[in-house]
Design an enzyme around this catalytic site. Sequence first.
Site, PDB file in Angstrom:
ATOM      1  N   SER A   1     -11.817  -4.361   1.391  1.00 40.59           N
ATOM      2  CA  SER A   1     -10.987  -4.907   0.201  1.00 40.59           C
ATOM      3  C   SER A   1     -11.613  -6.411  -0.395  1.00 40.59           C
ATOM      4  CB  SER A   1      -9.305  -4.426   0.535  1.00 40.59           C
ATOM      5  OG  SER A   1      -8.665  -4.713  -1.262  1.00 40.59           O
TER       6      SER A   1
ATOM      7  N   HIS B   1     -12.602  -3.010  -4.296  1.00 40.58           N
ATOM      8  CA  HIS B   1     -10.859  -3.518  -4.873  1.00 40.58           C
ATOM      9  C   HIS B   1     -11.515  -4.520  -5.769  1.00 40.58           C
ATOM     10  CE1 HIS B   1      -8.559  -1.153  -1.429  1.00 40.58           C
ATOM     11  NE2 HIS B   1      -9.090  -0.579  -2.305  1.00 40.58           N
TER      12      HIS B   1
ATOM     13  N   ASP C   1      -5.325   1.165   2.483  1.00 43.86           N
ATOM     14  CA  ASP C   1      -6.141   2.501   1.880  1.00 43.86           C
ATOM     15  C   ASP C   1      -7.609   2.530   2.699  1.00 43.86           C
ATOM     16  OD1 ASP C   1      -7.159   3.307  -0.098  1.00 43.86           O
ATOM     17  OD2 ASP C   1      -8.029   2.258  -1.002  1.00 43.86           O
TER      18      ASP C   1
END
Length: 201
Positions: free
Chosen positions: A21, A48, A141
């Site tokens: 991310s 992401h 995540d």
Amino acid sequence: MPPPPSGTASEPYAVIAVAASAGGIHGLVTLLGGLDAELPVPVLVVQHLDPRHRTVLAEILGRRTELTVKLAEQDEEVRPGTVYVAPPDRHLLVGVDGTLTLSRSELVHFLRPSADLLFESVAGAYGPRAVAIVLTGTGNDGAMGVDAVKSRGGTVIAQDPHSAEFRGMPEAAMGTGAVDFVLPLEEIPAVVRGLVEMKRQ
């Protein structure tokens, strides 16, 4: 020393799944740049991204690695030595036959694509033949997903939080107790190469 990875020599690794991310582009460039075109497995990537913009991530990564890099496509069959990047606003999943699915299903932890969904699909499709890698990022995540990979006998690598731009995702993965290797970013490619080659000897 970390525990030896799961599986046996008769079961070579068949896939690498990577989650990143915030700060992840640098992490992915370092990881993929350390792998060569003869990599005997495909690489599936969730990074992401802002869903409102077209992404050039595949082009950026493709300039920094010998591997072929592309945005994943619906019903595509994965091939060794190729990196498949989840498109913005699509979950990336893989089936037991190595076919990719792109999904607009519900957000997971407010995210789409979700590392958890990718890792869970990899665990279900490949079991002990899967390697999951969690790089820099905020939030948690990937933590549920690495648990799934480990429970099916796969191997989990987390970037050492001290070498990560953002520590949230690797620390959440480590908090599950499912991580086999905690490594500085620069050491991860060599360990990946060793894992996928070691099980083919």
